[in-house]
Design a protein around this motif. Sequence first.
Motif, PDB file in Angstrom:
ATOM      1  N   ASN A   8       4.412  -0.344  12.717  1.00 49.60           N
ATOM      2  CA  ASN A   8       4.429  -1.013  11.409  1.00 49.60           C
ATOM      3  C   ASN A   8       3.074  -1.580  10.994  1.00 49.60           C
ATOM      4  OD1 ASN A   8       7.179  -0.496  10.964  1.00 49.60           O
ATOM      5  ND2 ASN A   8       7.715  -2.225  12.277  1.00 49.60           N
ATOM      6  N   ARG A   9       2.032  -0.870  11.291  1.00 54.23           N
ATOM      7  CA  ARG A   9       0.696  -1.331  10.903  1.00 54.23           C
ATOM      8  C   ARG A   9       0.421  -1.121   9.416  1.00 54.23           C
ATOM      9  NH1 ARG A   9      -3.491  -0.568  15.792  1.00 54.23           N
ATOM     10  NH2 ARG A   9      -2.216  -1.650  17.322  1.00 54.23           N
ATOM     11  N   LEU A  10       1.093  -0.157   8.811  1.00 53.73           N
ATOM     12  CA  LEU A  10       0.864   0.091   7.382  1.00 53.73           C
ATOM     13  C   LEU A  10       1.524  -0.962   6.505  1.00 53.73           C
ATOM     14  CD1 LEU A  10       1.205   3.986   7.184  1.00 53.73           C
ATOM     15  CD2 LEU A  10      -0.859   2.600   7.320  1.00 53.73           C
ATOM     16  N   ASN A  11       2.430  -1.756   7.070  1.00 57.99           N
ATOM     17  CA  ASN A  11       3.054  -2.840   6.298  1.00 57.99           C
ATOM     18  C   ASN A  11       2.037  -3.905   5.910  1.00 57.99           C
ATOM     19  OD1 ASN A  11       5.515  -1.595   6.468  1.00 57.99           O
ATOM     20  ND2 ASN A  11       6.246  -2.845   8.154  1.00 57.99           N
ATOM     21  N   ASP A  12       0.967  -4.037   6.693  1.00 56.96           N
ATOM     22  CA  ASP A  12      -0.085  -5.014   6.397  1.00 56.96           C
ATOM     23  C   ASP A  12      -1.026  -4.530   5.298  1.00 56.96           C
ATOM     24  OD1 ASP A  12       0.964  -6.569   8.408  1.00 56.96           O
ATOM     25  OD2 ASP A  12      -0.442  -5.826   9.925  1.00 56.96           O
ATOM     26  N   GLU A  13      -0.852  -3.273   4.869  1.00 54.25           N
ATOM     27  CA  GLU A  13      -1.681  -2.654   3.835  1.00 54.25           C
ATOM     28  C   GLU A  13      -3.177  -2.756   4.147  1.00 54.25           C
ATOM     29  OE1 GLU A  13      -0.506  -4.074  -0.012  1.00 54.25           O
ATOM     30  OE2 GLU A  13       1.582  -3.561   0.334  1.00 54.25           O
ATOM     31  N   PRO A  14      -3.619  -2.139   5.273  1.00 53.94           N
ATOM     32  CA  PRO A  14      -5.034  -2.227   5.648  1.00 53.94           C
ATOM     33  C   PRO A  14      -5.948  -1.338   4.808  1.00 53.94           C
ATOM     34  CG  PRO A  14      -3.876  -0.815   7.181  1.00 53.94           C
ATOM     35  CD  PRO A  14      -2.840  -1.401   6.255  1.00 53.94           C
ATOM     36  N   PHE A  15      -5.389  -0.325   4.146  1.00 55.35           N
ATOM     37  CA  PHE A  15      -6.203   0.617   3.377  1.00 55.35           C
ATOM     38  C   PHE A  15      -6.218   0.257   1.899  1.00 55.35           C
ATOM     39  CE2 PHE A  15      -4.970   3.111   7.076  1.00 55.35           C
ATOM     40  CZ  PHE A  15      -6.181   3.657   7.452  1.00 55.35           C
ATOM     41  N   SER A  16      -7.358   0.518   1.282  1.00 55.60           N
ATOM     42  CA  SER A  16      -7.485   0.372  -0.167  1.00 55.60           C
ATOM     43  C   SER A  16      -8.509   1.399  -0.632  1.00 55.60           C
ATOM     44  CB  SER A  16      -7.936  -1.044  -0.536  1.00 55.60           C
ATOM     45  OG  SER A  16      -9.211  -1.315   0.004  1.00 55.60           O
ATOM     46  N   PHE A  17      -8.590   1.589  -1.942  1.00 57.89           N
ATOM     47  CA  PHE A  17      -9.591   2.508  -2.472  1.00 57.89           C
ATOM     48  C   PHE A  17     -10.145   1.972  -3.766  1.00 57.89           C
ATOM     49  CE2 PHE A  17      -5.870   4.014  -4.728  1.00 57.89           C
ATOM     50  CZ  PHE A  17      -6.344   4.488  -5.935  1.00 57.89           C
ATOM     51  N   ARG A  18     -11.370   2.409  -4.046  1.00 55.78           N
ATOM     52  CA  ARG A  18     -12.053   2.058  -5.283  1.00 55.78           C
ATOM     53  C   ARG A  18     -12.488   3.347  -5.954  1.00 55.78           C
ATOM     54  NH1 ARG A  18     -16.858  -0.116  -3.200  1.00 55.78           N
ATOM     55  NH2 ARG A  18     -16.198   0.617  -1.171  1.00 55.78           N
ATOM     56  N   LEU A  19     -12.474   3.346  -7.258  1.00 51.26           N
ATOM     57  CA  LEU A  19     -12.861   4.511  -8.047  1.00 51.26           C
ATOM     58  C   LEU A  19     -14.003   4.103  -8.965  1.00 51.26           C
ATOM     59  CD1 LEU A  19     -12.100   7.447  -8.912  1.00 51.26           C
ATOM     60  CD2 LEU A  19     -10.606   6.401 -10.600  1.00 51.26           C
ATOM     61  N   LEU A  60       0.015   5.580   3.858  1.00 50.89           N
ATOM     62  CA  LEU A  60       0.068   6.734   4.748  1.00 50.89           C
ATOM     63  C   LEU A  60      -0.875   7.836   4.266  1.00 50.89           C
ATOM     64  CD1 LEU A  60       1.323   8.045   7.224  1.00 50.89           C
ATOM     65  CD2 LEU A  60       3.150   8.876   5.750  1.00 50.89           C
ATOM     66  N   ILE A  61      -0.945   8.067   2.966  1.00 50.98           N
ATOM     67  CA  ILE A  61      -1.861   9.071   2.413  1.00 50.98           C
ATOM     68  C   ILE A  61      -3.300   8.698   2.758  1.00 50.98           C
ATOM     69  CG2 ILE A  61      -2.808   9.999   0.257  1.00 50.98           C
ATOM     70  CD1 ILE A  61       0.080   9.680  -0.889  1.00 50.98           C
ATOM     71  N   MET A  62      -3.661   7.440   2.561  1.00 47.27           N
ATOM     72  CA  MET A  62      -5.028   7.007   2.860  1.00 47.27           C
ATOM     73  C   MET A  62      -5.318   7.084   4.354  1.00 47.27           C
ATOM     74  SD  MET A  62      -5.760   3.937   0.155  1.00 47.27           S
ATOM     75  CE  MET A  62      -4.134   3.182   0.083  1.00 47.27           C
ATOM     76  N   ALA A  63      -4.334   6.758   5.192  1.00 49.91           N
ATOM     77  CA  ALA A  63      -4.523   6.839   6.636  1.00 49.91           C
ATOM     78  C   ALA A  63      -4.772   8.274   7.081  1.00 49.91           C
ATOM     79  CB  ALA A  63      -3.308   6.261   7.355  1.00 49.91           C
ATOM     80  N   LYS A  64      -4.022   9.210   6.509  1.00 46.40           N
ATOM     81  CA  LYS A  64      -4.195  10.615   6.876  1.00 46.40           C
ATOM     82  C   LYS A  64      -5.537  11.156   6.412  1.00 46.40           C
ATOM     83  CE  LYS A  64       0.622  12.004   7.226  1.00 46.40           C
ATOM     84  NZ  LYS A  64       1.675  12.896   6.687  1.00 46.40           N
ATOM     85  N   ILE A  65      -5.999  10.750   5.246  1.00 52.92           N
ATOM     86  CA  ILE A  65      -7.268  11.255   4.729  1.00 52.92           C
ATOM     87  C   ILE A  65      -8.449  10.704   5.523  1.00 52.92           C
ATOM     88  CG2 ILE A  65      -8.830  11.126   2.743  1.00 52.92           C
ATOM     89  CD1 ILE A  65      -6.422  11.635   0.999  1.00 52.92           C
TER      90      ILE A  65
END
Length: 75
Positions: A8-19, A60-65
């Motif tokens: 359950n590490r993705l529940n903490d929302e560790p990934f983000s992105f900027r455009l 999950l998408i960001m983690a895989k990329i």
Amino acid sequence: MDQIDKRNRLNDEPFSFRLNKNNTVFLDYNGKQVKILKGKEAEKFLKKMNDAEEEKSRQLIMAKITGNFKRGNER
């Protein structure tokens, strides 16, 4: 989804992105930049993010990329 993120590490929302205005995507992990996407790769990523229905799917998408960027020597 439960089988993929067993701890359950993705529940903490560790990934983000900027455009930015050039459609370059910067992927961050806990506030630190880990990957840059440009061109068709960035367009494909943005389409997947728009199609994702919930935040855990986006994480999950960001983690895989980003792939396996952690090797134990980061601080």
